[in-house]
Design a protein around this motif. Structure first.
Motif, PDB file in Angstrom:
ATOM      1  N   UNK A 233       5.159  27.435  20.073  1.00 18.60           N
ATOM      2  CA  UNK A 233       4.949  26.358  21.045  1.00 18.60           C
ATOM      3  C   UNK A 233       3.854  25.437  20.540  1.00 18.60           C
ATOM      4  N   UNK A 234       3.955  24.173  20.863  1.00 20.35           N
ATOM      5  CA  UNK A 234       2.936  23.217  20.438  1.00 20.35           C
ATOM      6  C   UNK A 234       3.134  21.893  21.141  1.00 20.35           C
ATOM      7  N   UNK A 235       2.358  20.858  20.748  1.00 16.06           N
ATOM      8  CA  UNK A 235       2.455  19.562  21.388  1.00 16.06           C
ATOM      9  C   UNK A 235       3.795  18.892  21.105  1.00 16.06           C
TER      10      UNK A 235
ATOM     11  N   UNK B 249       4.238  21.751  25.280  1.00 12.84           N
ATOM     12  CA  UNK B 249       5.529  21.807  25.953  1.00 12.84           C
ATOM     13  C   UNK B 249       6.718  21.688  24.993  1.00 12.84           C
ATOM     14  N   UNK B 250       6.441  21.799  23.687  1.00 11.94           N
ATOM     15  CA  UNK B 250       7.533  21.824  22.706  1.00 11.94           C
ATOM     16  C   UNK B 250       7.708  23.270  22.253  1.00 11.94           C
ATOM     17  N   UNK B 251       8.945  23.745  22.261  1.00 11.23           N
ATOM     18  CA  UNK B 251       9.250  25.129  21.879  1.00 11.23           C
ATOM     19  C   UNK B 251      10.270  25.116  20.745  1.00 11.23           C
ATOM     20  N   UNK B 252      10.097  25.994  19.786  1.00 12.77           N
ATOM     21  CA  UNK B 252      11.056  26.063  18.690  1.00 12.77           C
ATOM     22  C   UNK B 252      11.161  27.477  18.149  1.00 12.77           C
ATOM     23  N   UNK B 253      12.304  27.760  17.528  1.00 16.78           N
ATOM     24  CA  UNK B 253      12.488  29.050  16.877  1.00 16.78           C
ATOM     25  C   UNK B 253      11.644  29.046  15.611  1.00 16.78           C
TER      26      UNK B 253
ATOM     27  N   UNK C 247      10.093  29.171  12.181  1.00 15.04           N
ATOM     28  CA  UNK C 247      10.598  29.126  10.801  1.00 15.04           C
ATOM     29  C   UNK C 247      12.086  28.815  10.677  1.00 15.04           C
ATOM     30  N   UNK C 248      12.708  28.304  11.725  1.00 14.59           N
ATOM     31  CA  UNK C 248      14.104  27.887  11.575  1.00 14.59           C
ATOM     32  C   UNK C 248      14.137  26.562  10.808  1.00 14.59           C
ATOM     33  N   UNK C 249      14.927  26.456   9.731  1.00 14.17           N
ATOM     34  CA  UNK C 249      14.918  25.259   8.890  1.00 14.17           C
ATOM     35  C   UNK C 249      15.487  24.011   9.558  1.00 14.17           C
ATOM     36  N   UNK C 250      16.146  24.184  10.706  1.00  8.92           N
ATOM     37  CA  UNK C 250      16.743  23.029  11.390  1.00  8.92           C
ATOM     38  C   UNK C 250      15.810  22.400  12.423  1.00  8.92           C
ATOM     39  N   UNK C 251      14.628  22.977  12.617  1.00  6.15           N
ATOM     40  CA  UNK C 251      13.641  22.382  13.521  1.00  6.15           C
ATOM     41  C   UNK C 251      13.163  21.069  12.916  1.00  6.15           C
ATOM     42  N   UNK C 252      12.912  20.070  13.781  1.00  3.98           N
ATOM     43  CA  UNK C 252      12.493  18.760  13.284  1.00  3.98           C
ATOM     44  C   UNK C 252      11.119  18.843  12.633  1.00  3.98           C
ATOM     45  N   UNK C 253      10.873  17.908  11.763  1.00  6.35           N
ATOM     46  CA  UNK C 253       9.555  17.826  11.118  1.00  6.35           C
ATOM     47  C   UNK C 253       8.541  17.292  12.126  1.00  6.35           C
ATOM     48  N   UNK C 254       7.431  17.990  12.282  1.00  6.40           N
ATOM     49  CA  UNK C 254       6.438  17.561  13.273  1.00  6.40           C
ATOM     50  C   UNK C 254       5.599  16.407  12.729  1.00  6.40           C
TER      51      UNK C 254
END
Length: 197
Positions: A165-167, A182-186, A188-195
């Protein structure tokens, strides 16, 4: 193969739902076949009290009206030339929503490749909210549709083992809301957007 989730699923509190959507399958049934992606990144927008939300201060416009409806409705809006896809959350008259930021392709890979270009690496097809709608053929026409109904719906998927979780991304003018995790992601999933802060 895929079945829409029950409407009760979407009645969870917004932050819980935002986290729980990870691993679920976003499905778009098209005349040529099914296009599906596993949700790997979401962002919650907490409505009236959240400066980053379109509905901050209970702002009610033609665009935000759907956010005041029942949970599980589709809220689409355009950012530049991109369509962004959101899940309405919270009780009626509480205008909260969850942006689906990234998915991992599951089915309809040929269709996605065609939509995104033959030379683009697969992990860039759906690693952002505008990218995934383009790859999956999702348009503004779905605004007000419900995620329990075909042809665009959310189905059960695989459990996510690690969640980060992060901004949120791209909300730099939102004062204190910039920092809300309020941002959640799996993880180390390679399909997560670049922050990009």
């Amino acid at each position: 193969m895929f079945e829409p989730l029950d409407a009760n699923y979407f009645e969870a509190p917004t932050l819980d739902l935002s986290r729980d959507l990870l691993g679920k399958i976003l499905v778009h049934e098209l005349p040529g076949g099914i296009v599906a992606g596993r949700i790997v990144e979401t962002e919650a927008y907490m409505g009236a009290e959240d400066r980053a939300a379109h509905s901050f201060g209970n702002r009610r416009t033609k665009r935000t009206e759907v956010m005041f409806g029942r949970s599980g409705l589709v809220y689409t809006y355009q950012m530049h030339t991109h369509t962004l896809l959101n899940v309405v959350s919270g009780p009626e008259e509480t205008p909260r929503a969850i942006l689906i930021r990234a998915v991992e392709p599951v089915e309809g890979v040929e269709f996605m490749a065609e939509r995104r270009g033959p030379h683009m690496p697969m992990k860039q097809w759906t690693s952002g909210p505008g990218k995934l709608t383009k790859a999956m053929g999702i348009t503004m026409d779905y605004n007000g549709h419900h995620f329990t109904e075909r042809p665009l719906y959310i189905a059960e998927g695989d459990a996510v083992h690690a969640v980060s979780a992060g901004p949120r991304v791209g909300i730099g003018n939102s004062q204190e809301a910039v920092h809300y995790p309020y941002r959640f992601w799996e993880t180390e999933n390679p399909f997560v957007s670049k922050f990009r802060p």
